[in-house]
Design an enzyme around this catalytic site. Sequence first.
Site, PDB file in Angstrom:
ATOM      1  N   HIS A 281       9.212  -3.544   3.238  1.00  0.00           N
ATOM      2  CA  HIS A 281       8.925  -3.914   2.071  1.00  0.00           C
ATOM      3  C   HIS A 281      10.016  -4.057   1.273  1.00  0.00           C
ATOM      4  O   HIS A 281      10.312  -4.686   0.153  1.00  0.00           O
ATOM      5  CB  HIS A 281       8.106  -2.203   1.560  1.00  0.00           C
ATOM      6  CG  HIS A 281       6.686  -1.943   2.149  1.00  0.00           C
ATOM      7  ND1 HIS A 281       6.626  -0.951   2.905  1.00  0.00           N
ATOM      8  CD2 HIS A 281       5.628  -2.616   2.202  1.00  0.00           C
ATOM      9  CE1 HIS A 281       5.428  -0.611   3.389  1.00  0.00           C
ATOM     10  NE2 HIS A 281       4.867  -1.586   3.110  1.00  0.00           N
TER      11      HIS A 281
ATOM     12  N   MET B 240       0.767  -1.171   0.093  1.00  0.00           N
ATOM     13  CA  MET B 240      -0.039  -0.014   0.028  1.00  0.00           C
ATOM     14  C   MET B 240       0.910   1.271  -0.039  1.00  0.00           C
ATOM     15  O   MET B 240       0.509   2.370   0.256  1.00  0.00           O
ATOM     16  CB  MET B 240      -0.980  -0.034   1.284  1.00  0.00           C
ATOM     17  CG  MET B 240      -1.805  -1.114   1.180  1.00  0.00           C
ATOM     18  SD  MET B 240      -3.375  -0.924   2.054  1.00  0.00           S
ATOM     19  CE  MET B 240      -2.815  -0.698   3.778  1.00  0.00           C
ATOM     20  N   GLY B 241       2.050   0.988  -0.480  1.00  0.00           N
ATOM     21  CA  GLY B 241       2.959   2.142  -0.517  1.00  0.00           C
ATOM     22  C   GLY B 241       3.535   2.523   0.989  1.00  0.00           C
ATOM     23  O   GLY B 241       3.425   1.756   2.007  1.00  0.00           O
TER      24      GLY B 241
ATOM     25  N   GLY C 179       4.696 -10.247   3.770  1.00  0.00           N
ATOM     26  CA  GLY C 179       5.527 -10.315   5.252  1.00  0.00           C
ATOM     27  C   GLY C 179       4.778 -10.985   6.277  1.00  0.00           C
ATOM     28  O   GLY C 179       3.513 -11.032   6.393  1.00  0.00           O
TER      29      GLY C 179
ATOM     30  N   LYS D   9       4.704 -10.102   9.240  1.00  0.00           N
ATOM     31  CA  LYS D   9       4.201  -9.020  10.199  1.00  0.00           C
ATOM     32  C   LYS D   9       2.760  -8.852   9.931  1.00  0.00           C
ATOM     33  O   LYS D   9       2.311  -8.983  11.132  1.00  0.00           O
ATOM     34  CB  LYS D   9       4.885  -7.951   9.725  1.00  0.00           C
ATOM     35  CG  LYS D   9       4.013  -6.565   9.884  1.00  0.00           C
ATOM     36  CD  LYS D   9       4.186  -5.927  11.059  1.00  0.00           C
ATOM     37  CE  LYS D   9       3.408  -4.840  11.550  1.00  0.00           C
ATOM     38  NZ  LYS D   9       2.523  -4.362  10.844  1.00  0.00           N
TER      39      LYS D   9
ATOM     40  N   GLN E 215     -10.405  -2.614   2.400  1.00  0.00           N
ATOM     41  CA  GLN E 215      -9.951  -3.436   3.665  1.00  0.00           C
ATOM     42  C   GLN E 215      -9.984  -2.320   4.810  1.00  0.00           C
ATOM     43  O   GLN E 215      -9.566  -2.928   5.971  1.00  0.00           O
ATOM     44  CB  GLN E 215      -8.642  -3.931   3.304  1.00  0.00           C
ATOM     45  CG  GLN E 215      -7.385  -2.969   3.109  1.00  0.00           C
ATOM     46  CD  GLN E 215      -6.211  -3.689   2.425  1.00  0.00           C
ATOM     47  OE1 GLN E 215      -6.330  -4.304   1.579  1.00  0.00           O
ATOM     48  NE2 GLN E 215      -5.105  -3.813   3.450  1.00  0.00           N
TER      49      GLN E 215
ATOM     50  N   SER F 296       4.006   0.957   7.985  1.00  0.00           N
ATOM     51  CA  SER F 296       3.804   2.483   7.581  1.00  0.00           C
ATOM     52  C   SER F 296       3.128   3.272   8.571  1.00  0.00           C
ATOM     53  O   SER F 296       3.130   4.418   8.578  1.00  0.00           O
ATOM     54  CB  SER F 296       2.999   2.264   6.224  1.00  0.00           C
ATOM     55  OG  SER F 296       3.530   1.327   5.420  1.00  0.00           O
TER      56      SER F 296
ATOM     57  N   GLN G 146      -3.092 -12.297   7.621  1.00  0.00           N
ATOM     58  CA  GLN G 146      -3.111 -12.104   6.387  1.00  0.00           C
ATOM     59  C   GLN G 146      -2.435 -13.044   5.485  1.00  0.00           C
ATOM     60  O   GLN G 146      -2.893 -13.644   4.446  1.00  0.00           O
ATOM     61  CB  GLN G 146      -2.779 -10.712   6.143  1.00  0.00           C
ATOM     62  CG  GLN G 146      -2.667 -10.248   4.536  1.00  0.00           C
ATOM     63  CD  GLN G 146      -2.358  -8.921   4.434  1.00  0.00           C
ATOM     64  OE1 GLN G 146      -3.076  -7.976   4.595  1.00  0.00           O
ATOM     65  NE2 GLN G 146      -1.005  -8.689   3.946  1.00  0.00           N
TER      66      GLN G 146
ATOM     67  N   ASP H 258      11.760  -0.346   5.120  1.00  0.00           N
ATOM     68  CA  ASP H 258      12.890  -1.454   4.965  1.00  0.00           C
ATOM     69  C   ASP H 258      12.024  -2.761   4.925  1.00  0.00           C
ATOM     70  O   ASP H 258      12.736  -3.754   4.558  1.00  0.00           O
ATOM     71  CB  ASP H 258      13.846  -1.614   5.934  1.00  0.00           C
ATOM     72  CG  ASP H 258      14.941  -0.273   5.732  1.00  0.00           C
ATOM     73  OD1 ASP H 258      14.842   0.382   4.628  1.00  0.00           O
ATOM     74  OD2 ASP H 258      15.753  -0.002   6.435  1.00  0.00           O
TER      75      ASP H 258
HETATM   76  P1  AMP Z   1       1.315  -2.935   3.594  1.00  0.00           P
HETATM   77  O1  AMP Z   1       2.082  -1.902   2.696  1.00  0.00           O
HETATM   78  O2  AMP Z   1       1.463  -2.587   4.954  1.00  0.00           O
HETATM   79  O3  AMP Z   1       0.055  -3.587   3.185  1.00  0.00           O
HETATM   80  O4  AMP Z   1       2.351  -4.140   3.479  1.00  0.00           O
HETATM   81  C1  AMP Z   1       2.731  -4.758   2.204  1.00  0.00           C
HETATM   82  C2  AMP Z   1       3.424  -6.095   2.428  1.00  0.00           C
HETATM   83  O5  AMP Z   1       4.689  -5.785   3.159  1.00  0.00           O
HETATM   84  C3  AMP Z   1       2.491  -7.072   3.329  1.00  0.00           C
HETATM   85  O6  AMP Z   1       2.821  -8.238   2.723  1.00  0.00           O
HETATM   86  C4  AMP Z   1       3.329  -6.770   4.775  1.00  0.00           C
HETATM   87  O7  AMP Z   1       3.158  -8.165   5.618  1.00  0.00           O
HETATM   88  C5  AMP Z   1       4.567  -6.470   4.451  1.00  0.00           C
HETATM   89  N1  AMP Z   1       5.533  -5.964   5.454  1.00  0.00           N
HETATM   90  C6  AMP Z   1       4.778  -4.818   6.179  1.00  0.00           C
HETATM   91  N2  AMP Z   1       5.673  -4.518   7.158  1.00  0.00           N
HETATM   92  C7  AMP Z   1       6.689  -5.418   7.074  1.00  0.00           C
HETATM   93  C8  AMP Z   1       7.833  -5.637   8.087  1.00  0.00           C
HETATM   94  N3  AMP Z   1       8.017  -4.755   9.148  1.00  0.00           N
HETATM   95  N4  AMP Z   1       8.633  -6.754   7.590  1.00  0.00           N
HETATM   96  C9  AMP Z   1       8.328  -7.559   6.666  1.00  0.00           C
HETATM   97  N5  AMP Z   1       7.225  -7.196   5.745  1.00  0.00           N
HETATM   98  C10 AMP Z   1       6.535  -6.326   6.005  1.00  0.00           C
END
Ligand code: AMP
Length: 281
Positions: free
Chosen positions: A39, A32-33, A150, A152, A63, A189, A156, A37
Amino acid sequence: MSTRPRIARTVPALRRAMEPFARATVALVPTMGALHDGHIALVRQARKRARRVVVSIFVNPTQFAPNEDFGSYPRTFNSDLKALAAEKVELVWAPTAQVMYPEGFATKIDPQGAAKVGLEDTFRPHFFSGVATVVAKLFTQVRPDCALFGEKDYQQLRVVTAMARDLDLGVKVIGIPTVREKDGLAMSSRNAYLTEHERKMAPVLYRTLKASAKAIKQGETIERVLEQGRAHIEQAGFALDYLEARNAGTLAKVQSLKDGPLRLLVAAKIGKTRLIDNIAI
Ligand code: AMP
């Protein structure tokens, strides 16, 4: 100087941009931008697993519940592009909401199993159908060989893995360990929302996960350890949604180490910011 990635904003433009990728393996990194680190770790793993890497940037309105942070979610497209250029990503898929959900859009994926275990789904009832639907669309738009997610967002990851398998989407879903700040806070983020004081308190979540996992591994009763962990998190000023130990594969409830492998998962709000984290036991 690294070259700026090409940006596709419509499905036909995406298809055209992907024509040169026809014979290559393709990895997709959905985001989602507001890239950090965490990402970038996904992008680097993608690079190791495929010749071509596509990163999607789409803040998915479906979502978010109406009372959540869709409007204020950080949007940093230009610096995201710079970070992706530095990783030599050639193509960014950045559709508008209109492209994703045109007038008359009327289809929804309603995942079951790990999507209905009483964790994120209890507190964000819209979330997994929004995620599953958009991820299915991203997979059919980009048609990658693999996609990186991730750990994280552990629930999901389980939901998307099951969906790709159940619907024969032909995409291998790969989970990547959580990237953390030096003090243990999982990168997110949403960390940008934290005040200075909240940022100082935020690592309590990871510290509690680690201490609880250690105690459980040493044989202490799971429920007693979790009760202590919950109290600790609340004393630090969080409003706790859950701290739970679950089966790492199904996310089903567990009684003891024998029901493992186990995963410890937490979600809590500090001020206005909701943070989630998890670790293996
Ligand atoms: P988001 O932009 O938050 O939707 O995350 C996009 C992808 O990045 C998802 O698969 C998240 O699980 C992954 N992600 C977000 N934060 C982390 C992190 N700290 N370490 C590893 N992957 C992450």
